[in-house]
Design a protein around this motif. Structure first.
Motif, mmCIF file in Angstrom:
data_model
loop_
_atom_site.group_PDB
_atom_site.id
_atom_site.type_symbol
_atom_site.label_atom_id
_atom_site.label_comp_id
_atom_site.label_asym_id
_atom_site.label_seq_id
_atom_site.Cartn_x
_atom_site.Cartn_y
_atom_site.Cartn_z
ATOM 1 N N GLN A 278 -4.807 -6.862 0.722
ATOM 2 C CA GLN A 278 -4.879 -6.969 2.177
ATOM 3 C C GLN A 278 -6.303 -6.890 2.712
ATOM 4 O OE1 GLN A 278 -1.695 -4.679 4.382
ATOM 5 N NE2 GLN A 278 -1.326 -3.852 2.345
ATOM 6 N N GLY A 279 -7.272 -6.622 1.821
ATOM 7 C CA GLY A 279 -8.642 -6.469 2.267
ATOM 8 C C GLY A 279 -8.831 -5.238 3.134
ATOM 9 N N ARG A 280 -8.160 -4.149 2.762
ATOM 10 C CA ARG A 280 -8.199 -2.927 3.555
ATOM 11 C C ARG A 280 -8.587 -1.742 2.682
ATOM 12 N NH1 ARG A 280 -2.476 -2.352 6.077
ATOM 13 N NH2 ARG A 280 -3.519 -0.947 7.520
ATOM 14 N N ASP A 281 -8.687 -0.572 3.309
ATOM 15 C CA ASP A 281 -8.970 0.662 2.600
ATOM 16 C C ASP A 281 -7.655 1.317 2.189
ATOM 17 O OD1 ASP A 281 -9.342 3.823 2.734
ATOM 18 O OD2 ASP A 281 -11.286 2.920 2.256
ATOM 19 N N PRO A 282 -7.542 1.817 0.944
ATOM 20 C CA PRO A 282 -6.270 2.417 0.500
ATOM 21 C C PRO A 282 -5.863 3.637 1.327
ATOM 22 C CG PRO A 282 -8.012 2.758 -1.128
ATOM 23 C CD PRO A 282 -8.530 1.755 -0.155
ATOM 24 N N HIS A 283 -6.841 4.377 1.865
ATOM 25 C CA HIS A 283 -6.502 5.521 2.718
ATOM 26 C C HIS A 283 -5.769 5.057 3.974
ATOM 27 C CE1 HIS A 283 -8.811 8.510 0.446
ATOM 28 N NE2 HIS A 283 -9.736 7.581 0.294
ATOM 29 N N GLN A 284 -6.194 3.917 4.499
ATOM 30 C CA GLN A 284 -5.559 3.372 5.695
ATOM 31 C C GLN A 284 -4.122 2.944 5.405
ATOM 32 O OE1 GLN A 284 -7.422 -0.172 7.203
ATOM 33 N NE2 GLN A 284 -6.494 0.012 9.225
ATOM 34 N N VAL A 285 -3.927 2.319 4.263
ATOM 35 C CA VAL A 285 -2.570 1.910 3.870
ATOM 36 C C VAL A 285 -1.689 3.139 3.714
ATOM 37 C CG1 VAL A 285 -1.178 0.711 2.149
ATOM 38 C CG2 VAL A 285 -3.468 -0.160 2.729
ATOM 39 N N ALA A 286 -2.221 4.181 3.081
ATOM 40 C CA ALA A 286 -1.462 5.418 2.886
ATOM 41 C C ALA A 286 -1.070 6.042 4.221
ATOM 42 C CB ALA A 286 -2.289 6.411 2.066
ATOM 43 N N GLU A 287 -1.996 6.049 5.165
ATOM 44 C CA GLU A 287 -1.724 6.652 6.472
ATOM 45 C C GLU A 287 -0.612 5.902 7.196
ATOM 46 O OE1 GLU A 287 -4.125 7.762 10.608
ATOM 47 O OE2 GLU A 287 -5.230 7.179 8.792
ATOM 48 N N GLU A 288 -0.594 4.596 7.071
ATOM 49 C CA GLU A 288 0.450 3.808 7.739
ATOM 50 C C GLU A 288 1.822 4.061 7.123
ATOM 51 O OE1 GLU A 288 -0.509 -0.289 7.917
ATOM 52 O OE2 GLU A 288 -2.212 -0.012 9.280
ATOM 53 N N ILE A 289 1.869 4.245 5.812
ATOM 54 C CA ILE A 289 3.162 4.502 5.158
ATOM 55 C C ILE A 289 3.628 5.927 5.449
ATOM 56 C CG2 ILE A 289 4.357 4.666 2.924
ATOM 57 C CD1 ILE A 289 2.463 2.473 1.918
ATOM 58 N N GLY A 290 2.695 6.854 5.455
ATOM 59 C CA GLY A 290 3.006 8.240 5.830
ATOM 60 C C GLY A 290 4.119 8.848 5.019
ATOM 61 N N ASP A 291 5.191 9.239 5.693
ATOM 62 C CA ASP A 291 6.338 9.878 5.038
ATOM 63 C C ASP A 291 7.380 8.871 4.575
ATOM 64 O OD1 ASP A 291 5.351 12.504 5.341
ATOM 65 O OD2 ASP A 291 6.066 12.576 7.414
ATOM 66 N N GLY A 292 7.006 7.615 4.485
ATOM 67 C CA GLY A 292 7.969 6.582 4.077
ATOM 68 C C GLY A 292 8.402 6.696 2.638
ATOM 69 N N GLY A 293 7.626 7.397 1.832
ATOM 70 C CA GLY A 293 8.006 7.612 0.444
ATOM 71 C C GLY A 293 7.717 6.427 -0.460
ATOM 72 N N ALA A 294 8.127 6.585 -1.721
ATOM 73 C CA ALA A 294 7.822 5.590 -2.752
ATOM 74 C C ALA A 294 8.472 4.243 -2.466
ATOM 75 C CB ALA A 294 8.264 6.113 -4.115
ATOM 76 N N ALA A 295 9.664 4.263 -1.871
ATOM 77 C CA ALA A 295 10.362 2.996 -1.615
ATOM 78 C C ALA A 295 9.566 2.115 -0.657
ATOM 79 C CB ALA A 295 11.743 3.275 -1.043
ATOM 80 N N VAL A 296 9.056 2.706 0.411
ATOM 81 C CA VAL A 296 8.261 1.933 1.369
ATOM 82 C C VAL A 296 6.937 1.512 0.734
ATOM 83 C CG1 VAL A 296 7.072 1.989 3.595
ATOM 84 C CG2 VAL A 296 9.327 3.046 3.350
ATOM 85 N N LEU A 297 6.337 2.396 -0.050
ATOM 86 C CA LEU A 297 5.093 2.069 -0.734
ATOM 87 C C LEU A 297 5.281 0.868 -1.652
ATOM 88 C CD1 LEU A 297 2.201 2.555 -1.744
ATOM 89 C CD2 LEU A 297 3.126 4.300 -3.299
ATOM 90 N N LYS A 298 6.333 0.874 -2.442
ATOM 91 C CA LYS A 298 6.571 -0.222 -3.375
ATOM 92 C C LYS A 298 6.877 -1.519 -2.634
ATOM 93 C CE LYS A 298 8.076 2.768 -7.170
ATOM 94 N NZ LYS A 298 9.176 3.150 -8.092
ATOM 95 N N ARG A 299 7.630 -1.426 -1.545
ATOM 96 C CA ARG A 299 7.930 -2.631 -0.771
ATOM 97 C C ARG A 299 6.656 -3.198 -0.134
ATOM 98 N NH1 ARG A 299 11.697 -0.683 2.032
ATOM 99 N NH2 ARG A 299 10.628 -0.230 4.000
ATOM 100 N N THR A 300 5.816 -2.314 0.405
ATOM 101 C CA THR A 300 4.556 -2.739 1.008
ATOM 102 C C THR A 300 3.656 -3.422 -0.027
ATOM 103 O OG1 THR A 300 4.626 -0.939 2.632
ATOM 104 C CG2 THR A 300 2.467 -1.932 2.194
ATOM 105 N N THR A 301 3.575 -2.823 -1.213
ATOM 106 C CA THR A 301 2.729 -3.372 -2.273
ATOM 107 C C THR A 301 3.260 -4.713 -2.754
ATOM 108 O OG1 THR A 301 2.156 -1.129 -2.968
ATOM 109 C CG2 THR A 301 1.677 -2.904 -4.517
ATOM 110 N N THR A 302 4.571 -4.811 -2.908
ATOM 111 C CA THR A 302 5.178 -6.064 -3.356
ATOM 112 C C THR A 302 4.891 -7.189 -2.375
ATOM 113 O OG1 THR A 302 6.960 -4.905 -4.523
ATOM 114 C CG2 THR A 302 7.360 -7.198 -3.916
ATOM 115 N N GLU A 303 5.062 -6.910 -1.088
ATOM 116 C CA GLU A 303 4.805 -7.933 -0.070
ATOM 117 C C GLU A 303 3.334 -8.349 -0.072
ATOM 118 O OE1 GLU A 303 6.142 -6.088 3.509
ATOM 119 O OE2 GLU A 303 8.278 -6.365 3.052
ATOM 120 N N ALA A 304 2.436 -7.375 -0.232
ATOM 121 C CA ALA A 304 1.001 -7.678 -0.227
ATOM 122 C C ALA A 304 0.615 -8.528 -1.438
ATOM 123 C CB ALA A 304 0.195 -6.379 -0.205
ATOM 124 N N VAL A 305 1.117 -8.155 -2.615
ATOM 125 C CA VAL A 305 0.788 -8.897 -3.840
ATOM 126 C C VAL A 305 1.325 -10.317 -3.768
ATOM 127 C CG1 VAL A 305 1.231 -9.047 -6.324
ATOM 128 C CG2 VAL A 305 0.604 -6.849 -5.301
#
Length: 355
Positions: A278-305
């Motif tokens: 996404q051309g972003r900072d990983p801390h920023q991505v983490a902050e947006e996911i917040g308490d979404g947990g691993a499921a949201v993290l994996k979905r976000t990463t899959t969509e980005a890739v």
């Protein structure tokens, strides 16, 4: 040769994206005429770690107008293996990955080691310039011996650093992209060049390391990403396979998503991968996911890739239907490499007084 408008557009998109997002490796003032030598062993498909670690940078260097030599060291496969399985297939697939990533064969020379006989002729005088003790304590040799797939370590293993020195020096490359772990090997190449120049004639430059701060991506198991460990997402993976592999990626029980590579390697690796795409900072991505947990993290990463690599994959799928183009790329690149190697060998013969 396939030249449809779709392939041209896809190639341009991939190259532009890589050039825009890669860190400039050389200051504009230093980006004059340099020849760069890099390459990959043909032991399997390239993966996302290769892309962000090296391929993206090659496209950036190419866009800066530097001369790029890419060797596929097919002979080196048998340094640590008893046989070279599916070698021709692996070689063609490397070329496929290069072109799909945006490497332009009109500006880059892509060739196999085995197609340039002068490389092996250069090895003999180069081997005479280093001692057995120097080869034995080379970290590259030690590591390759420790992880060898051979029933018994062959004599070829000890020539490994000199083999690579020949790959670099035959074309008088003055810049070599390496990681920190490869610096001892490059120093041996510099030693070979210096000793030849001192003993015979000043022919070879002493190549400099082109260090990159390219991020280190881990595998889906949070270990080292590797072709042989079945923990990598290859460049040729489709979107469904990417989603399946990322769903199985190692994370941890903490629902709050934070970027902490030392203590949360699995979670942080997915954040880094998502951020790179996404051309972003990983801390920023983490902050947006917040308490979404691993499921949201994996979905976000899959969509980005999948979004980031869609143009590359489209280009790769199209190129895969034209294997003749891949072979022609190798033929043309090997012809250029042979012309360079023959000139260098002539210089070496003259300097040594041989025929």
């Amino acid at each position: 040769m396939s030249t449809t408008s779709t392939s041209t557009t896809a190639a341009a998109t991939v190259a532009e994206h890589a050039a825009d997002t890669a860190r400039p490796l050389l200051a504009e003032s230093a980006a004059g005429h340099h020849r760069i030598l890099t390459g990959d062993r043909p032991t399997g498909p390239l993966h996302l770690g290769h892309y962000f670690g090296t391929l993206q940078n090659r496209v950036q260097l190419q866009s800066q107008g530097l001369e790029l030599m890419i060797v596929i060291p097919d002979y080196q496969v048998i340094t640590d293996r008893d046989r070279a399985d599916r070698l021709a297939e692996h070689v063609e697939n490397l070329v496929l990955d290069y072109l799909a990533a945006g490497v332009d064969p009109a500006r880059a020379t892509i060739f196999t080691h085995s197609s340039v006989p002068a490389l092996n002729q250069l090895m003999l005088p180069f081997l005479s310039l280093v001692s057995i003790a120097e080869l034995s304590r080379n970290p590259t040799v030690k590591d390759e011996i420790a992880h060898s797939r051979q029933a018994a370590v062959s004599g070829l293993m000890f020539t490994y650093p000199v083999h690579q020195a020949a790959d670099i020096l035959f074309c008088k490359a003055d810049l070599v992209p390496v990681g920190q772990d490869q610096l001892p090997h490059l120093e041996l190449t510099r030693t070979v060049a210096r000793r030849f120049n001192d003993r015979y004639a000043a022919i070879f430059p002493e190549p400099q390391a082109l260090l990159s701060d390219a991020p280190l991506l881990l595998g889906t198991d949070a270990g080292k990403m590797s072709k042989s460990r079945n923990n990598a997402i290859t460049l040729g993976a489709d979107e469904d396979e990417t989603a399946r592999l990322l769903r199985g990626a190692v994370t941890d029980p903490d629902r709050r998503i934070t970027y902490d590579p030392d203590h949360r390697p699995g979670v942080s690796n997915l954040l880094l991968l998502s951020a790179l795409c996404q051309g972003r900072d990983p801390h920023q991505v983490a902050e947006e996911i917040g308490d979404g947990g691993a499921a949201v993290l994996k979905r976000t990463t899959t969509e980005a890739v999948n979004e980031y690599f869609r143009p590359l994959r489209a280009r790769r799928a199209e190129l895969a239907t034209d294997r003749a183009l891949l072979r022609e790329t190798l033929r043309a690149g090997s012809a250029r490499a042979n012309a360079i190697a023959d000139r260098t060998l002539d210089e070496v013969r003259a300097a040594m007084g041989t025929f």
